[in-house]
Every structure is written in structure tokens, then in C-alpha cells.
Design a protein around this motif. Structure first.
Motif, PDB file in Angstrom:
ATOM      1  N   MET A 107       0.833  -1.207   0.000  1.00  0.00           N
ATOM      2  CA  MET A 107       0.000   0.000   0.000  1.00  0.00           C
ATOM      3  C   MET A 107       0.869   1.260   0.000  1.00  0.00           C
ATOM      4  O   MET A 107       0.607   2.213  -0.745  1.00  0.00           O
ATOM      5  CB  MET A 107      -0.923   0.004   1.219  1.00  0.00           C
ATOM      6  CG  MET A 107      -1.910  -1.153   1.283  1.00  0.00           C
ATOM      7  SD  MET A 107      -3.049  -1.227  -0.117  1.00  0.00           S
ATOM      8  CE  MET A 107      -3.952   0.288   0.097  1.00  0.00           C
ATOM      9  N   PHE A 108       1.913   1.276   0.828  1.00  0.00           N
ATOM     10  CA  PHE A 108       2.778   2.459   0.904  1.00  0.00           C
ATOM     11  C   PHE A 108       3.530   2.678  -0.413  1.00  0.00           C
ATOM     12  O   PHE A 108       3.718   3.826  -0.845  1.00  0.00           O
ATOM     13  CB  PHE A 108       3.756   2.329   2.066  1.00  0.00           C
ATOM     14  CG  PHE A 108       3.103   2.323   3.417  1.00  0.00           C
ATOM     15  CD1 PHE A 108       1.973   3.101   3.660  1.00  0.00           C
ATOM     16  CD2 PHE A 108       3.602   1.555   4.451  1.00  0.00           C
ATOM     17  CE1 PHE A 108       1.353   3.107   4.905  1.00  0.00           C
ATOM     18  CE2 PHE A 108       2.995   1.547   5.702  1.00  0.00           C
ATOM     19  CZ  PHE A 108       1.867   2.315   5.925  1.00  0.00           C
ATOM     20  N   ALA A 109       3.976   1.590  -1.047  1.00  0.00           N
ATOM     21  CA  ALA A 109       4.636   1.717  -2.345  1.00  0.00           C
ATOM     22  C   ALA A 109       3.679   2.315  -3.373  1.00  0.00           C
ATOM     23  O   ALA A 109       4.062   3.164  -4.191  1.00  0.00           O
ATOM     24  CB  ALA A 109       5.151   0.358  -2.816  1.00  0.00           C
ATOM     25  N   THR A 110       2.418   1.887  -3.331  1.00  0.00           N
ATOM     26  CA  THR A 110       1.413   2.407  -4.261  1.00  0.00           C
ATOM     27  C   THR A 110       1.157   3.895  -4.009  1.00  0.00           C
ATOM     28  O   THR A 110       1.023   4.686  -4.953  1.00  0.00           O
ATOM     29  CB  THR A 110       0.099   1.622  -4.121  1.00  0.00           C
ATOM     30  OG1 THR A 110       0.360   0.224  -4.296  1.00  0.00           O
ATOM     31  CG2 THR A 110      -0.918   2.070  -5.151  1.00  0.00           C
ATOM     32  N   VAL A 111       1.102   4.295  -2.735  1.00  0.00           N
ATOM     33  CA  VAL A 111       0.923   5.717  -2.404  1.00  0.00           C
ATOM     34  C   VAL A 111       2.091   6.533  -2.950  1.00  0.00           C
ATOM     35  O   VAL A 111       1.904   7.618  -3.521  1.00  0.00           O
ATOM     36  CB  VAL A 111       0.799   5.911  -0.877  1.00  0.00           C
ATOM     37  CG1 VAL A 111       0.804   7.398  -0.527  1.00  0.00           C
ATOM     38  CG2 VAL A 111      -0.468   5.259  -0.363  1.00  0.00           C
ATOM     39  N   GLY A 112       3.319   6.021  -2.791  1.00  0.00           N
ATOM     40  CA  GLY A 112       4.482   6.718  -3.322  1.00  0.00           C
ATOM     41  C   GLY A 112       4.391   6.923  -4.820  1.00  0.00           C
ATOM     42  O   GLY A 112       4.713   8.009  -5.338  1.00  0.00           O
ATOM     43  N   MET A 113       3.927   5.910  -5.530  1.00  0.00           N
ATOM     44  CA  MET A 113       3.762   6.030  -6.979  1.00  0.00           C
ATOM     45  C   MET A 113       2.715   7.081  -7.329  1.00  0.00           C
ATOM     46  O   MET A 113       2.908   7.889  -8.256  1.00  0.00           O
ATOM     47  CB  MET A 113       3.352   4.673  -7.565  1.00  0.00           C
ATOM     48  CG  MET A 113       4.395   3.588  -7.440  1.00  0.00           C
ATOM     49  SD  MET A 113       3.742   2.010  -8.029  1.00  0.00           S
ATOM     50  CE  MET A 113       5.022   0.888  -7.427  1.00  0.00           C
ATOM     51  N   MET A 114       1.596   7.089  -6.598  1.00  0.00           N
ATOM     52  CA  MET A 114       0.540   8.061  -6.883  1.00  0.00           C
ATOM     53  C   MET A 114       1.016   9.484  -6.615  1.00  0.00           C
ATOM     54  O   MET A 114       0.671  10.421  -7.343  1.00  0.00           O
ATOM     55  CB  MET A 114      -0.704   7.726  -6.059  1.00  0.00           C
ATOM     56  CG  MET A 114      -1.399   6.449  -6.509  1.00  0.00           C
ATOM     57  SD  MET A 114      -3.071   6.242  -5.838  1.00  0.00           S
ATOM     58  CE  MET A 114      -2.712   5.942  -4.116  1.00  0.00           C
ATOM     59  N   VAL A 115       1.812   9.661  -5.572  1.00  0.00           N
ATOM     60  CA  VAL A 115       2.374  10.982  -5.284  1.00  0.00           C
ATOM     61  C   VAL A 115       3.297  11.427  -6.422  1.00  0.00           C
ATOM     62  O   VAL A 115       3.263  12.593  -6.844  1.00  0.00           O
ATOM     63  CB  VAL A 115       3.129  10.962  -3.939  1.00  0.00           C
ATOM     64  CG1 VAL A 115       3.929  12.250  -3.746  1.00  0.00           C
ATOM     65  CG2 VAL A 115       2.153  10.771  -2.780  1.00  0.00           C
ATOM     66  N   MET A 116       4.101  10.521  -6.933  1.00  0.00           N
ATOM     67  CA  MET A 116       4.986  10.858  -8.059  1.00  0.00           C
ATOM     68  C   MET A 116       4.195  11.293  -9.286  1.00  0.00           C
ATOM     69  O   MET A 116       4.597  12.212 -10.004  1.00  0.00           O
ATOM     70  CB  MET A 116       5.866   9.660  -8.410  1.00  0.00           C
ATOM     71  CG  MET A 116       6.953   9.352  -7.395  1.00  0.00           C
ATOM     72  SD  MET A 116       7.935   7.901  -7.866  1.00  0.00           S
ATOM     73  CE  MET A 116       8.794   8.524  -9.315  1.00  0.00           C
ATOM     74  N   ALA A 117       3.065  10.633  -9.536  1.00  0.00           N
ATOM     75  CA  ALA A 117       2.267  10.963 -10.722  1.00  0.00           C
ATOM     76  C   ALA A 117       1.622  12.339 -10.611  1.00  0.00           C
ATOM     77  O   ALA A 117       1.476  13.042 -11.616  1.00  0.00           O
ATOM     78  CB  ALA A 117       1.193   9.894 -10.931  1.00  0.00           C
ATOM     79  N   SER A 118       1.224  12.732  -9.391  1.00  0.00           N
ATOM     80  CA  SER A 118       0.535  14.016  -9.201  1.00  0.00           C
ATOM     81  C   SER A 118       1.467  15.151  -8.805  1.00  0.00           C
ATOM     82  O   SER A 118       1.032  16.306  -8.782  1.00  0.00           O
ATOM     83  CB  SER A 118      -0.547  13.870  -8.116  1.00  0.00           C
ATOM     84  OG  SER A 118      -1.728  13.342  -8.650  1.00  0.00           O
ATOM     85  N   ALA A 119       2.710  14.842  -8.490  1.00  0.00           N
ATOM     86  CA  ALA A 119       3.621  15.871  -7.987  1.00  0.00           C
ATOM     87  C   ALA A 119       3.859  16.960  -9.024  1.00  0.00           C
ATOM     88  O   ALA A 119       4.199  16.688 -10.168  1.00  0.00           O
ATOM     89  CB  ALA A 119       4.942  15.233  -7.578  1.00  0.00           C
ATOM     90  N   GLY A 120       3.687  18.190  -8.585  1.00  0.00           N
ATOM     91  CA  GLY A 120       4.002  19.333  -9.443  1.00  0.00           C
ATOM     92  C   GLY A 120       5.233  20.072  -8.964  1.00  0.00           C
ATOM     93  O   GLY A 120       5.498  21.199  -9.381  1.00  0.00           O
ATOM     94  N   ASP A 121       6.000  19.419  -8.113  1.00  0.00           N
ATOM     95  CA  ASP A 121       7.142  20.044  -7.458  1.00  0.00           C
ATOM     96  C   ASP A 121       8.263  19.003  -7.363  1.00  0.00           C
ATOM     97  O   ASP A 121       8.005  17.815  -7.133  1.00  0.00           O
ATOM     98  CB  ASP A 121       6.712  20.519  -6.064  1.00  0.00           C
ATOM     99  CG  ASP A 121       7.851  21.079  -5.257  1.00  0.00           C
ATOM    100  OD1 ASP A 121       8.115  22.284  -5.358  1.00  0.00           O
ATOM    101  OD2 ASP A 121       8.475  20.297  -4.511  1.00  0.00           O
ATOM    102  N   LEU A 122       9.493  19.432  -7.539  1.00  0.00           N
ATOM    103  CA  LEU A 122      10.623  18.495  -7.546  1.00  0.00           C
ATOM    104  C   LEU A 122      10.764  17.764  -6.215  1.00  0.00           C
ATOM    105  O   LEU A 122      11.029  16.558  -6.173  1.00  0.00           O
ATOM    106  CB  LEU A 122      11.917  19.240  -7.874  1.00  0.00           C
ATOM    107  CG  LEU A 122      12.022  19.857  -9.273  1.00  0.00           C
ATOM    108  CD1 LEU A 122      13.366  20.578  -9.439  1.00  0.00           C
ATOM    109  CD2 LEU A 122      11.865  18.791 -10.352  1.00  0.00           C
ATOM    110  N   LEU A 123      10.601  18.477  -5.116  1.00  0.00           N
ATOM    111  CA  LEU A 123      10.740  17.839  -3.805  1.00  0.00           C
ATOM    112  C   LEU A 123       9.602  16.860  -3.537  1.00  0.00           C
ATOM    113  O   LEU A 123       9.799  15.828  -2.895  1.00  0.00           O
ATOM    114  CB  LEU A 123      10.801  18.894  -2.702  1.00  0.00           C
ATOM    115  CG  LEU A 123      12.097  19.710  -2.648  1.00  0.00           C
ATOM    116  CD1 LEU A 123      12.033  20.730  -1.517  1.00  0.00           C
ATOM    117  CD2 LEU A 123      13.306  18.800  -2.462  1.00  0.00           C
ATOM    118  N   THR A 124       8.405  17.174  -4.014  1.00  0.00           N
ATOM    119  CA  THR A 124       7.280  16.255  -3.853  1.00  0.00           C
ATOM    120  C   THR A 124       7.522  14.980  -4.638  1.00  0.00           C
ATOM    121  O   THR A 124       7.205  13.874  -4.173  1.00  0.00           O
ATOM    122  CB  THR A 124       5.971  16.922  -4.310  1.00  0.00           C
ATOM    123  OG1 THR A 124       5.837  18.195  -3.680  1.00  0.00           O
ATOM    124  CG2 THR A 124       4.774  16.057  -3.959  1.00  0.00           C
TER     125      THR A 124
END
Length: 470
Positions: A107-124
């Protein structure tokens, strides 16, 4: 501001924490239900994303973006996680009393992937990347009694940490020269300077490691072979797609072609990745290792679409990433079944599989033909979009190399088919496959065929997703 659009990420995070806590408190009783809870929550995430696919919202001054592009990849990650969890049902006995932690980390790996897809910022992007990779570090070494799994986890940790440091250093250079980490604002604040070029190269190198592109591919074969096969599956389809999701957003918005002609560099990288991945795969006798080099080659095909950076190419990137989930997961699901029943993933273990389990042999053959790009399988339509984009962008030579390497890949894929249908095996008993894994196999089989026969639905979906770039 409509915060309900963040429901998929919030739900997945909450369920991951819940599963972890249930495993700590209730132990044996909870372990019977955590898999069902995780599976149902991921199905709910998938439904939420599909229902609100066209809804868009920018959060926190551009740091986080929910749009059609991000939703496409979120659906991909949720779907891949569902298939992997279904397939891992036949692997659970090897995880012993660590089932709750397995589902939580998934689940946490999946959340990390979703954050990468929506991130509009380099640090995010970096935060999402680290959440994903740290989860995979643990999952790769999950079989503590297995020496190859422990070795794979250690290698992945060391090499992954180095690549993350390279990526972060590149991001720091871009920030130093632009004064911002928001992707959509970087292009207006930068000019062509040596330090900026160095930063872009370092960012590209960091992501090239994550997607296993040549010459940053050296980690993939050993990690793929040593990790538990369900984890190998998610690494090959989910982690790679997440890398492309972030890479595409950075290169289109932050470093646009109007200011930097990076497409030729990516085209050369794509060609090298296709050639090296396919040629080394020819010599492999272990199917998991062969699929690892095949995965490297597949990254090259997708890079060809990114190098084209036109409508066909970008649509091909998303289209191919989605069909790759079904084809690759199907192939690894069969490899998982063979490993559970025989204790090996060497090609000899697949001998006479067509007699022992006709369904497994059929799924493996169709998925491998799709990866090779043979019509009417889904892979043919995906490569058509990718190579059409390359030709439109003036990279006829890249499309020719891709076509040639696809023809070469047929050889080592058919070696597996030959073993399954012509090879002999003293064991004649039918292979056992648990019901959830059979469901995953059927989904992969039907999707691979249907997308190939009728690609319009996925094509239109991908077209809608890339509208933010057009």
C-alpha cells in the motif's frame, strides 16, 4: 478547494496504516483478513480514480496536481497492485508470519507512486520516490531465509541510495538556478548554463536508474531474480511506470523542447536500451532474469515515445505503460506458479507446461507474444503508437532499431514457448494455482487480447490523459 480529489491517496495511506496496526495487535486472526482489506481498498481506489478521471485541481500553489494525466497513472498503479496481490496468494506461505507487513508495504509503495504521478514540485516527486523505493528495499529482501533475496535487497538499497543522491543533487542545481522547485515555474526562470545542463543530466541519470535504462540498468537482473516474484512483478510494472510519469512531467514542463533540445539524447538512450536489453536477453536461461532484460528493452521502447515528444509518442507512452501491466504481470504470474510448484524459474522448469497446465502455457505464450509486439496482441498497437511518434519526429532510424529489436525478441520469447510445448518433463501432475491467482491470470489474458483487438478505448483514454501537454 475540493480536497475530496485526494481521496485515493488518503484511502490507500489509511488502509496501509490500518493493515500494519491490525497485524501488530491481532496477529494470527488479522492475517486472514488483511489481504482482503488491502485488495478491496485498492479496488475502491481504482473506482474512485475512474469515476473522477476528468476532474482537475491544483493544490498548494502548484506543488500537487490532480489532472487526467495523474489519474491515468493512478489507475494503472491501483490496477497493477490489485493483480500483484491476487497473484501473491500462491506465494503467501513463504512469507510466514509477515503477511500484514507485506500488504502494508504494498500500500505504501502504491501511495508513493501516486504521489509521483501528481507531484508538481521536484521535492514532492522526491518524497514520493523515496516512499516507493524504501518500501521496495524491504520487500525485495522479504525472504529472510533466502540468501539471494537478502543479497538483492542489499544491492538495491546501495544502488538505489546512490541514484537517489544523484537525482537530488541534480534537483538542487536546477533549484539554485531557477529559484523554484515548482515544475511549471522552472522553465520561465532558467537559461542555458553549464550548471543547469549538469543538473538536467543528473536528473535524467537518476530517473534512468529507476526505469532501468542503459547504462543505468545493471541493478535490474540481480534484483529481479532475487526478489520474491510478486515483488519483481510490481517493480517491473509499477516502479517503471512511476518513473516515466514523473520524468514526462519534468521534461515537458520544466525543460521544454523550445529551450532545450533533449529529444536526441533520449532517442540515443532509447536505442541503446533496446539493443542491450534484447541482445543480453538472448543468452538467459532463467525466465525471471530473461524477463528482467526484457523489461529493460521495454523501457527503451517507451523512451522512444518520450523522445518523440509529439501526440503519437506521448499517447504511446501511456498506452504502452498500461498494456505492459497486463502482459508483464501475466508472464510473471505464470513464472510465480511454476516457481511455487517446482522451486525454480529456470527455462527447464517450464518444460511440458502445456501438458501439465494448458491455461498457464496459453497465458505465458500470449503475454510473451504481446511483449514482442506480434499482432493482434496489445503490444502491437502500443509499439505502433510509439514508433509512429518516432517517425513523425524525424527519428526513422530509431523506429527501425525498435522494429529490428522487436523481431529479435521473438526468438528468446519463443524459446520459452518451445520448452512449454515441446520440452519433456518427468513430472506429469497438474500444477496447482489458487483461485485469486487464476483470476489475475484470466484478467491479464483477456485484457492483452482485447486491447490488441480493440485498442480504441485505451487509446482515447490515453489521448484524454495527455491533453494537459498539448
Amino acid at each position: 478547494m475540493n480536497y475530496s480529489l485526494l481521496a485515493p491517496e488518503i484511502l490507500a495511506t489509511a488502509v496501509g496504516m490500518l493493515v500494519l496496526i491490525l497485524g501488530l495487535i491481532f496477529k494470527d486472526r488479522a492475517r486472514q483478513s488483511v489481504g482482503i482489506i488491502s485488495l478491496l481498498s485498492l479496488v475502491a481506489v481504482l473506482i474512485l480514480v475512474i469515476l473522477r478521471f476528468t476532474d482537475t485541481q491544483v493544490f498548494f500553489n502548484g506543488i500537487y496536481q490532480v489532472d487526467t494525466y495523474a489519474n491515468f497513472f493512478k489507475a494503472l498503479f491501483a490496477l497493477a497492485a490489485v493483480l500483484v496481490i491476487l497473484n501473491s496468494s500462491q506465494y503467501m506461505e513463504r512469507f510466514g508470519n509477515k503477511k500484514s507487513e507485506f500488504y502494508a508495504l504494498m500500500m505504501f509503495a502504491t501511495v508513493g507512486m501516486m504521489v509521483m504521478a501528481s507531484a508538481g514540485d521536484l521535492l514532492t516527486i522526491y518524497i514520493g520516490l523515496e516512499l516507493m523505493t524504501v518500501s521496495f528495499y524491504i520487500l525485495t529482501a522479504y525472504l529472510l531465509e533466502d540468501e539471494t533475496s537478502s543479497e538483492a535487497g542489499l544491492k538495491y538499497l546501495i544502488l538505489g541510495a546512490i541514484s537517489s543522491a544523484v537525482l537530488l543533487f541534480g534537483m538542487s542545481l536546477v533549484f539554485a538556478l531557477s529559484g523554484t522547485t515548482v515544475i511549471t515555474q522552472i522553465a520561465g526562470q532558467i537559461s542555458r548554463e553549464p550548471a543547469l545542463i549538469a543538473g538536467v543530466i543528473l536528473i535524467a541519470a537518476g530517473f534512468a536508474f529507476k526505469i532501468a535504462a542503459v547504462p543505468f540498468h545493471m541493478w535490474a537482473p540481480d534484483i529481479y531474480q532475487g526478489a520474491p516474484t510478486p515483488i519483481t512483478t510490481y517493480l517491473a510494472v509499477g516502479s517503471k511506470a512511476a518513473g516515466f510519469a514523473a520524468l514526462l512531467r519534468i521534461f515537458i514542463f520544466a525543460i521544454p523542447l523550445t529551450q532545450f533540445n533533449w529529444s536526441l539524447v533520449l532517442a540515443i538512450l532509447a536505442a541503446l536500451t533496446m539493443v542491450v536489453g534484447n541482445l543480453i536477453a538472448l543468452t538467459q536461461t532463467n525466465v525471471k532474469r530473461m524477463l528482467a532484460y526484457s523489461s529493460i528493452a521495454q523501457a527503451g521502447y517507451i523512451l522512444a515515445g518520450l523522445a518523440a515528444a509529439n501526440q503519437y509518442g506521448l499517447k504511446g507512452v501511456l498506452f504502452y505503460a498500461m498494456l505492459y501491466v497486463f502482459s508483464n504481470t501475466g508472464a510473471f504470474a505464470v513464472a510465480t506458479a511454476v516457481e511455487v510448484n517446482t522451486g525454480s524459474t529456470d527455462r527447464d522448469a517450464f518444460n511440458a507446461l502445456g501438458q501439465r497446465s494448458p491455461m498457464l502455457a496459453a497465458v505465458m505464450t500470449i503475454c510473451l507474444l504481446s511483449l514482442a509486439g506480434i499482432p493482434p496482441m496489445a503490444g502491437f498497437a502500443g509499439k505502433f503508437y510509439l514508433f509512429s511518434g518516432a517517425i513523425q519526429a524525424g527519428y526513422l532510424w530509431l523506429a527501425f532499431i525498435g522494429l529490428l529489436m522487436s523481431m529479435i525478441s521473438v526468438y528468446y520469447y519463443l524459446l520459452v514457448a518451445k520448452a512449454m510445448y515441446i520440452g519433456s518433463n518427468p513430472q506429469t501432475g497438474a500444477m496447482t494455482v489458487k483461485a485469486p491467482a487464476r483470476l489475475a491470470l484470466w484478467v491479464c489474458l483477456l485484457a492483452t487480447i482485447l486491447i490488441g483487438v480493440y485498442p480504441a478505448l485505451l487509446s482515447n483514454w490515453a489521448q484524454t490523459a495527455i491533453s494537459i501537454f498539448m
